[in-house]
Design an enzyme around this catalytic site. Structure first.
Site, short mmCIF file in Angstrom:
data_model
loop_
_atom_site.label_atom_id
_atom_site.label_comp_id
_atom_site.label_asym_id
_atom_site.label_seq_id
_atom_site.Cartn_x
_atom_site.Cartn_y
_atom_site.Cartn_z
N ASN A 61 -0.29 4.52 -0.18
CA ASN A 61 -0.89 5.78 0.26
C ASN A 61 -1.66 5.69 1.58
OD1 ASN A 61 -3.02 4.30 -0.59
ND2 ASN A 61 -3.90 5.86 -1.94
N ASP A 66 -1.71 -1.23 -3.90
CA ASP A 66 -1.97 -0.48 -5.12
C ASP A 66 -0.79 -0.58 -6.08
OD1 ASP A 66 -0.09 1.45 -4.01
OD2 ASP A 66 -1.74 2.06 -2.69
N ASP A 78 -4.15 3.88 2.67
CA ASP A 78 -5.59 3.58 2.80
C ASP A 78 -5.84 2.11 3.15
OD1 ASP A 78 -5.04 2.31 0.43
OD2 ASP A 78 -6.61 3.30 -0.74
N GLU A 129 -6.83 -20.80 -16.68
CA GLU A 129 -7.22 -21.43 -15.42
C GLU A 129 -8.23 -22.52 -15.78
OE1 GLU A 129 -9.05 -20.32 -11.06
OE2 GLU A 129 -9.98 -19.59 -12.88
N ASP A 173 -9.04 -16.30 -16.63
CA ASP A 173 -9.90 -16.78 -15.55
C ASP A 173 -10.94 -17.78 -16.07
OD1 ASP A 173 -10.51 -16.16 -12.66
OD2 ASP A 173 -12.50 -15.74 -13.51
N ASP A 182 0.86 -1.20 0.00
CA ASP A 182 0.00 0.00 0.00
C ASP A 182 0.89 1.24 0.00
OD1 ASP A 182 -1.91 1.94 0.41
OD2 ASP A 182 -2.14 1.50 2.56
O1 TEU Z 1 -11.49 -18.97 -9.67
C1 TEU Z 1 -12.01 -20.12 -10.24
C2 TEU Z 1 -12.63 -21.10 -9.33
O2 TEU Z 1 -13.62 -21.63 -9.73
C3 TEU Z 1 -12.14 -21.46 -7.98
O3 TEU Z 1 -10.79 -21.54 -7.83
C4 TEU Z 1 -12.81 -20.50 -7.03
O4 TEU Z 1 -11.84 -19.85 -6.30
C5 TEU Z 1 -13.75 -21.15 -6.06
O5 TEU Z 1 -13.02 -21.48 -4.93
C6 TEU Z 1 -14.49 -22.36 -6.49
O6 TEU Z 1 -15.03 -22.99 -5.35
C7 TEU Z 1 -11.36 -17.83 -10.46
C8 TEU Z 1 -10.57 -16.79 -9.70
O7 TEU Z 1 -9.27 -17.26 -9.52
C9 TEU Z 1 -11.28 -16.49 -8.43
O8 TEU Z 1 -10.57 -15.63 -7.60
C10 TEU Z 1 -12.62 -15.90 -8.80
O9 TEU Z 1 -13.38 -15.71 -7.64
C11 TEU Z 1 -13.40 -16.77 -9.76
O10 TEU Z 1 -12.60 -17.29 -10.82
C12 TEU Z 1 -14.47 -15.95 -10.42
O11 TEU Z 1 -13.90 -15.00 -11.27
CA CA Z 2 -3.47 2.12 -1.28
#
Ligand code: TEU
Ligand code: CA
Length: 554
Positions: A24, A30, A26, A254, A200, A22
């Site tokens: 600043n 960041d 808060d 992922e 993601d 961080d």
């Molecule tokens: O996560 C995908 C996901 O399905 C899991 O790892 C999730 O964290 C959850 O525990 C399932 O039970 C990705 C991101 O990494 C996560 O941080 C997000 O919350 C999710 O997608 C939605 O965007």
């Molecule tokens: Ca900050």
């Protein structure tokens, strides 16, 4: 190996911006905070930073709900701050990949605001709207954050689909305009100079035709169905052609819900989809949903083997023991007691950094940061945890104590507590009140002290990262598990042309004598050992608790 893509020999480091530094006061990490800590990354020797979402977001899920893909989250700074961070990384020879969250947007994204405004709105089809059935949702899909994956919207009398929170409506990838928008966003960031993307839940973008109910069997693991829509590979190849080809980009998907047998479809380079994917099998080895269950070393090594096999000759893999959704590596697979914390964190680093895969080190794991001693439900921040409490405990299905007992090992917030830079109670993370409490063990575990101590967890990581750079066999060499049934010692060779190294890791606190197979003996060159050096030429190796050895073979 000069024809190999650069990202195979890279070591990546994940930054969760909210919790890194961080600048600043808060209490929220960041971008300027990250920029102020680039020397830490240089000292460690990493090649790539994966930045968790830094985009404008109302933060229903800490940035994984994006309102504007071309703007920086106000709490994190400005686009100028982003440009400065990128320039600082570039100066140090570090690439940046950003988080592409395009299975869903925020419900505050302009597309969704328009989409929900009327069934006739031109953006209606950007999302997935259906009529209810018999007074309930269109089908029985569950959300990962508890309850139905459908939310009824009063204004137009239909339901919209969201695999995650109701503030995270899923995009309709069947609609060509959605895909064109995503590719445009990708080109925007690539043109700025980012080297690629972490994507993601990317296998979820193609939905099942007709959205039939899940069977009882499928309901046990909805991600398997969500990840196997019929058009996922068509979309990913199109994305490659439209946004990635010719850019020498690194992409990592992922792959929640993707089994090893399907991995080559995503990562075989000849298919032009993704560079590599994250398999969940290791970090979820001891998990049944929110429950922790026992795991064994043969299971653990079977996952390493399957990961290597799935990458095969034409694909590539990732190696990781933690990320922002999982407990801390040392608490999860090691022993975070004061006696064994350092040794076991080093052992795990040895395993993670000697796979035939691109390693992804999560912030703080290079220090051996541990899980947080969360006690009550109010200590947690995570939307996933709150959902579990609401649907399991408040309905009387599971006693609060039982859920809390498991969350102490499985919750996502363990990895999200602030980075421990110094021994001060605020961990040197902020001059204000941190958004999530700093682990009280920052007095014992912090970057400042470890940088000065050559025997620290930090320096063990640094040495292994340097070894990967110096020895291509550690990057590209074939992987062979020397004892797949072994319950205490992980031992494997990596072989490339004339070079061979052996990695031996005692995965427990008891000392052990480990016999290598006849054809493998320790050579003269010891690359690293976290304990007494083995005798060259010997095939019986004595290991102290959690000791690891990397050596050339004879
Ligand atoms: O996560 C995908 C996901 O399905 C899991 O790892 C999730 O964290 C959850 O525990 C399932 O039970 C990705 C991101 O990494 C996560 O941080 C997000 O919350 C999710 O997608 C939605 O965007
Ligand atoms: Ca900050």
């Amino acid at each position: 190996m000069s024809h190999e893509p650069w990202w195979k020999s890279a070591v990546a480091y994940q930054i969760y911006p909210r919790s890194f530094m961080d600048s600043n006061g808060d209490g929220i990490g960041d971008l300027n905070g990250i920029t102020s800590k680039l020397d830490h990354l240089t000292a460690l020797g990493v090649d790539v930073v994966w930045l968790s979402p830094h985009f404008d977001s109302p933060n229903a899920d800490n940035g994984y709900d994006i309102r504007d893909y071309r703007a920086v989250m106000a709490e994190f700074g400005t686009m100028d701050d982003f440009d400065r961070l990128l320039a600082g990384l570039t100066e140090r020879g570090i690439e940046l990949i950003v988080d592409l969250v395009v299975n869903h947007t925020s419900d505050q994204h302009a597309w969704f605001v328009a989409s929900r405004s009327s069934p006739d709105d031109p953006y209606r089809d950007f999302y997935i709207w259906r009529d209810g059935v018999d007074g309930g949702p269109p089908n029985n899909y569950p959300s990962f954050f508890s309850g139905s994956a459908w939310t009824f919207d009063d204004s137009t009398g239909q339901y919209y689909l969201h695999y995650f929170a109701r503030q995270q409506p899923d995009l309709n990838w069947e609609h060509p305009a959605v895909r064109a928008e995503v590719y445009d966003i990708m080109r925007f960031w690539l043109d700025k100079g980012v080297a690629g993307f972490r994507m993601d839940v990317i296998p979820f973008i193609s939905k099942q035709p007709g959205l039939p109910d899940l069977t009882r069997e499928q309901l046990r693991s909805p991600q398997d169905t969500y990840a196997s829509g019929p058009r996922v590979h068509e979309f990913l190849h199109e994305m490659y052609v439209e946004a990635l080809a010719g850019r020498d980009a690194m992409t990592v998907g992922e792959a929640f819900g993707v089994g090893f047998e399907q991995a080559p479809l995503f990562t075989d380079a000849r298919r032009e989809e993704l560079s590599m994917i994250f398999h969940f099998d290791l970090v979820r080895l001891d998990r049944r949903h929110w429950r922790r269950v026992p795991w064994t070393l043969p299971q653990f090594r079977a996952v390493l083997q399957a990961t290597d096999d799935a990458a095969g000759e034409h694909g590539w893999a990732t190696s990781f023991l933690c990320n922002h959704d999982n407990p801390r590596a040392v608490s999860h697979f090691g022993d975070d007691s004061p006696t064994w914390r350092v040794a076991s964190a080093k052992a795990l680093a040895t395993v993670m950094l000697t796979q035939r895969a691109t390693p992804f080190l999560y912030q703080g794991d290079e220090l051996g940061m541990t899980n947080f001693p969360f006690r009550t439900i109010d200590d947690y921040d995570d939307v996933e945890v709150k959902g579990l409490w609401r649907t399991l405990v408040e309905t009387g299905k599971v006693p609060g104590d039982e859920l809390l007992h498991h969350l102490a090992h499985t919750a996502r917030d363990h990895a999200r507590t602030p980075m421990q830079w110094t021994a001060a109670p605020d961990g040197g993370f902020t001059t204000g009140t941190p958004w999530l409490a700093v682990n009280p063990n920052t007095a014992e575990i912090n970057a400042a002290e470890q940088l000065d101590d050559p025997e620290s967890v930090f320096h063990h990581h640094r040495r292994l990262i340097a070894l990967r750079r110096a020895h291509p066999v550690l990057v590209h060499g074939a992987y062979r598990d020397l004892d797949p049934a072994g319950e205490r010692v992980l031992a494997y060779t990596r072989t490339l042309a004339g070079a061979q190294v052996v990695v031996i890791v005692n995965m427990g606190a008891d000392p052990v004598e480990h016999a290598l197979p006849g054809e493998v003996g320790i050579g003269d060159t010891l690359l690293t050992s976290s304990g007494p050096a083995p005798l060259p030429g010997s095939s019986i190796v004595a290991l102290a608790g959690w000791q690891s050895i990397v050596a050339a073979t004879v």
